[in-house]
Design a protein around this motif. Structure first.
Motif, PDB file in Angstrom:
ATOM      1  N   ASN A 117      66.095  19.039  60.422  1.00 22.88           N
ATOM      2  CA  ASN A 117      66.867  18.947  58.994  1.00 22.88           C
ATOM      3  C   ASN A 117      66.728  17.333  58.422  1.00 22.88           C
ATOM      4  N   VAL A 118      67.191  16.499  59.526  1.00 23.88           N
ATOM      5  CA  VAL A 118      67.245  15.171  59.284  1.00 23.88           C
ATOM      6  C   VAL A 118      65.549  14.637  58.937  1.00 23.88           C
ATOM      7  N   ASN A 119      64.840  15.017  59.879  1.00 20.57           N
ATOM      8  CA  ASN A 119      63.343  14.703  59.590  1.00 20.57           C
ATOM      9  C   ASN A 119      62.703  15.124  58.159  1.00 20.57           C
ATOM     10  N   THR A 120      63.177  16.274  57.936  1.00 26.71           N
ATOM     11  CA  THR A 120      62.583  16.781  56.707  1.00 26.71           C
ATOM     12  C   THR A 120      63.329  15.996  55.499  1.00 26.71           C
ATOM     13  N   PHE A 121      64.461  15.769  55.560  1.00 26.11           N
ATOM     14  CA  PHE A 121      65.201  14.657  54.683  1.00 26.11           C
ATOM     15  C   PHE A 121      64.421  13.312  54.626  1.00 26.11           C
ATOM     16  N   LEU A 122      64.324  12.752  55.634  1.00 28.79           N
ATOM     17  CA  LEU A 122      63.741  11.449  55.717  1.00 28.79           C
ATOM     18  C   LEU A 122      62.294  11.609  54.923  1.00 28.79           C
ATOM     19  N   GLU A 123      61.645  12.719  55.271  1.00 29.48           N
ATOM     20  CA  GLU A 123      60.323  12.772  54.785  1.00 29.48           C
ATOM     21  C   GLU A 123      60.443  12.825  53.147  1.00 29.48           C
ATOM     22  N   ASN A 124      61.395  13.825  52.774  1.00 27.73           N
ATOM     23  CA  ASN A 124      61.471  13.975  51.370  1.00 27.73           C
ATOM     24  C   ASN A 124      61.689  12.720  50.636  1.00 27.73           C
ATOM     25  N   LEU A 125      62.627  11.829  51.301  1.00 24.53           N
ATOM     26  CA  LEU A 125      62.748  10.414  50.636  1.00 24.53           C
ATOM     27  C   LEU A 125      61.520   9.895  50.308  1.00 24.53           C
ATOM     28  N   ASN A 126      60.562   9.799  51.314  1.00 23.41           N
ATOM     29  CA  ASN A 126      59.251   9.357  50.711  1.00 23.41           C
ATOM     30  C   ASN A 126      58.605  10.049  49.832  1.00 23.41           C
ATOM     31  N   ARG A 127      58.792  11.394  49.885  1.00 21.60           N
ATOM     32  CA  ARG A 127      57.847  12.130  48.988  1.00 21.60           C
ATOM     33  C   ARG A 127      58.444  11.945  47.577  1.00 21.60           C
ATOM     34  N   TYR A 128      59.603  11.648  47.397  1.00 20.90           N
ATOM     35  CA  TYR A 128      60.324  11.525  46.173  1.00 20.90           C
ATOM     36  C   TYR A 128      60.991  10.219  45.852  1.00 20.90           C
ATOM     37  N   PRO A 129      60.041   8.978  45.753  1.00 16.24           N
ATOM     38  CA  PRO A 129      60.470   7.626  45.690  1.00 16.24           C
ATOM     39  C   PRO A 129      61.072   7.403  44.378  1.00 16.24           C
ATOM     40  N   GLY A 130      61.825   6.312  44.314  1.00 18.69           N
ATOM     41  CA  GLY A 130      62.461   5.894  43.234  1.00 18.69           C
ATOM     42  C   GLY A 130      63.681   6.621  42.443  1.00 18.69           C
ATOM     43  N   VAL A 131      64.180   7.631  43.146  1.00 20.87           N
ATOM     44  CA  VAL A 131      65.333   8.283  42.533  1.00 20.87           C
ATOM     45  C   VAL A 131      66.851   7.527  43.003  1.00 20.87           C
ATOM     46  N   LEU A 132      66.810   7.057  44.169  1.00 19.98           N
ATOM     47  CA  LEU A 132      67.745   6.106  44.791  1.00 19.98           C
ATOM     48  C   LEU A 132      67.567   4.653  44.494  1.00 19.98           C
ATOM     49  N   ASP A 133      68.561   4.028  44.056  1.00 23.25           N
ATOM     50  CA  ASP A 133      68.231   2.588  44.092  1.00 23.25           C
ATOM     51  C   ASP A 133      68.042   1.963  45.641  1.00 23.25           C
ATOM     52  N   ALA A 134      67.663   0.858  45.682  1.00 24.40           N
ATOM     53  CA  ALA A 134      66.949   0.284  47.014  1.00 24.40           C
ATOM     54  C   ALA A 134      68.198   0.336  48.065  1.00 24.40           C
ATOM     55  N   LYS A 135      69.098   0.037  47.503  1.00 21.15           N
ATOM     56  CA  LYS A 135      70.539  -0.099  48.528  1.00 21.15           C
ATOM     57  C   LYS A 135      70.849   1.098  49.063  1.00 21.15           C
ATOM     58  N   THR A 136      71.026   1.970  48.088  1.00 20.11           N
ATOM     59  CA  THR A 136      71.572   3.276  48.601  1.00 20.11           C
ATOM     60  C   THR A 136      70.447   4.238  49.355  1.00 20.11           C
ATOM     61  N   GLU A 137      69.515   3.867  49.231  1.00 18.47           N
ATOM     62  CA  GLU A 137      68.125   4.624  49.956  1.00 18.47           C
ATOM     63  C   GLU A 137      68.310   4.089  51.267  1.00 18.47           C
TER      64      GLU A 137
END
Length: 477
Positions: A117-137
């Protein structure tokens, strides 16, 4: 484990709501995709997914019970589990019998499922860029990467070979860095632990803007009371918790130079994690913080904690099921010293008369239900960092000084500089981490095979550190 991975590959998040009803999402891929898109299209959705990862850690399979309160502590001979006890098979290292086998299976499956689930979370951060500000991401990536390292390392400590010069090259476990359905190869222990360190290095770099860093500097400079709990950063894998984990991992690896380096870096800002007060440890009777959360660098919130307390430790539990030490063993651990905060606060003979011996109150509920430390189980504490420094110091007297800092904050007198550091360290590990799951790993790392038999008033038992890989994994290799 291939069967388990295929089964949970579609699990995109780890929130309570999804986990409790995951089957209805697992069977329909289009719905999964819609759900994934919805969650990762908003800041709150992404935060919810990350929160779910921490909820996974706090489940009974992992750190809500097995890896803190019960299974791992029984392996360390903490409690009296004679032949009449329901958990006696665990205390006798009957790894192929139940409940031992099923509990070890649950730990393995729970840990690797969370890693997936951690790895899926990290992959999805790549798949959906720009939602979070850079610091939070960066912060979110740092926490998730640290969690992956944290889980892998504890799997190594439990199921892997005893790490030493002789067996660090032995095959150990698989390491997963992507959300894949295939089975990764077993790695030699030294290669596995290098991946843990690589992940911790990456996490440390990502967490440099963690608010706890700025807060910590200000507190250390002013020697003031701490306010970092405002955003619960010690319930997250924060910057300083990662440094403490690096000290823990390097010591396990036998690299005392780096273990001491990172321990000292944490100790330099130790005011961020202030010691518990005498008032809390001795005077507060209704709402004591028995787990010393101000000292906690990382811990979990288990909303089922008091249900677990009632099932495992409550004085009303039958002798065949309660987890409690034999009185003579308990007195030996604490050297019958009632001045020790840990002894005085956490162990009592029930006033109801249902037990004639002291039972464990560390995780008992309190009266004030608004206290922020309710439901807390600590996983990394500042005291451990001092112990790591004590063991890693090349000058024995300097090591004793670190030990004495902890002892002074537990109501104990200072040790002479001439005492044996390792002898006293073992005593402190036995006192400090009751119900926190660290003692078994300490024994394994130090190859202390003969320990006091928890189920007998005298005599030792030989620990079997060769915890087998669960059948769900070994059958597919």
């Amino acid at each position: 484990m291939k069967r388990n991975y295929i089964k949970i590959m579609a699990l995109l998040i780890a929130t309570i709501g999804i986990l409790s009803s995951c089957k209805k999402f697992l069977d329909v891929q289009p719905e999964d995709k819609v759900l994934e898109t919805q969650l990762f299209s908003t800041k709150q959705g992404i935060k919810t997914v990350l929160n779910g990862l921490y909820i996974n850690l706090a489940g009974n399979q992992l750190y809500g019970d097995n890896l803190t309160l019960s299974t791992i502590e029984i392996l360390a001979q903490r409690y009296n589990v004679p032949s009449t006890h329901s958990l006696t098979k665990i205390g006798s290292y009957a790894y192929t019998d139940n409940p031992t086998q099923s509990r070890l299976e649950n730990i393995w499956t729970g840990a690797y499922s969370t890693i997936l689930n951690v790895n899926t979370f990290l992959e999805n951060l790549n798949r959906y860029p720009g939602v979070l500000d850079a610091k939070t991401e960066k912060i979110y990536r740092g926490e998730a990467t640290a969690m992956r390292a944290f889980l892998h390392f504890d799997l190594l400590r439990l199921y892997g070979p005893r790490y030493s010069t002789a067996d660090s090259t032995k095959m150990s476990l698989p390491y997963y860095e992507t959300p894949q359905s295939s089975i990764n190869p077993l790695l030699p222990a030294n290669g596995f632990i290098q991946k843990v360190i690589d992940d911790l290095n990456a996490a440390e770099s990502l967490l440099t803007e963690d608010e706890i860093v700025t807060t910590g500097v200000n507190i250390a400079a002013a020697n003031a009371s701490v306010d970092f709990l405002k955003n619960n950063r010690n319930y997250r894998l924060n910057y300083y918790a990662v440094k403490a984990l690096k000290a823990r991992v390097f010591l396990y690896r036998g690299d005392k130079v780096n273990a001491l380096k990172f321990a000292k870096e944490v100790i330099a800002v130790s005011n961020v994690f202030p010691w518990t007060t005498t008032a809390n440890a001795l005077s507060e009777k209704q709402n004591p913080d028995r787990v010393f959360t101000t000292e906690m660098m990382f811990g979990i919130t288990n909303t089922q904690l008091y249900a677990r307390y009632l099932a495992l430790f409550d004085p009303g539990v039958s002798d065949a099921n309660i987890l409690a030490p034999i009185t003579a063993r308990l007195n030996t651990v604490y050297e019958s010293n009632e001045n020790d905060y840990r002894f005085n606060l956490n162990w009592q003979i029930p006033t109801t008369g249902v037990k004639a011996y002291k039972t464990f109150y560390k995780y008992a509920d309190i009266i004030d239900k608004t206290k922020t430390f309710r439901f807390t189980i600590p996983l990394v504490k500042i005291s451990e960092v001092y112990f790591i420094a004590a063991e890693s110091e090349p000058v024995a007297a300097d090591g004793i000084a670190y030990l004495n800092t902890v002892r002074a904050n537990r109501g104990l007198t200072a040790l002479a500089t001439t005492v044996n550091v390792n002898t006293e360290l073992q005593k402190e590990y036995q006192k400090e981490f009751f119900g926190e799951g660290q003692l078994f790993y300490y024994y394994k790392r130090r190859n202390i095979t003969s320990v006091p038999n928890g189920s007998a008033a005298s005599g030792n038992i030989t620990i079997n550190f060769a915890v087998p890989m669960p059948l769900s994994e070994s059958l597919y290799r």
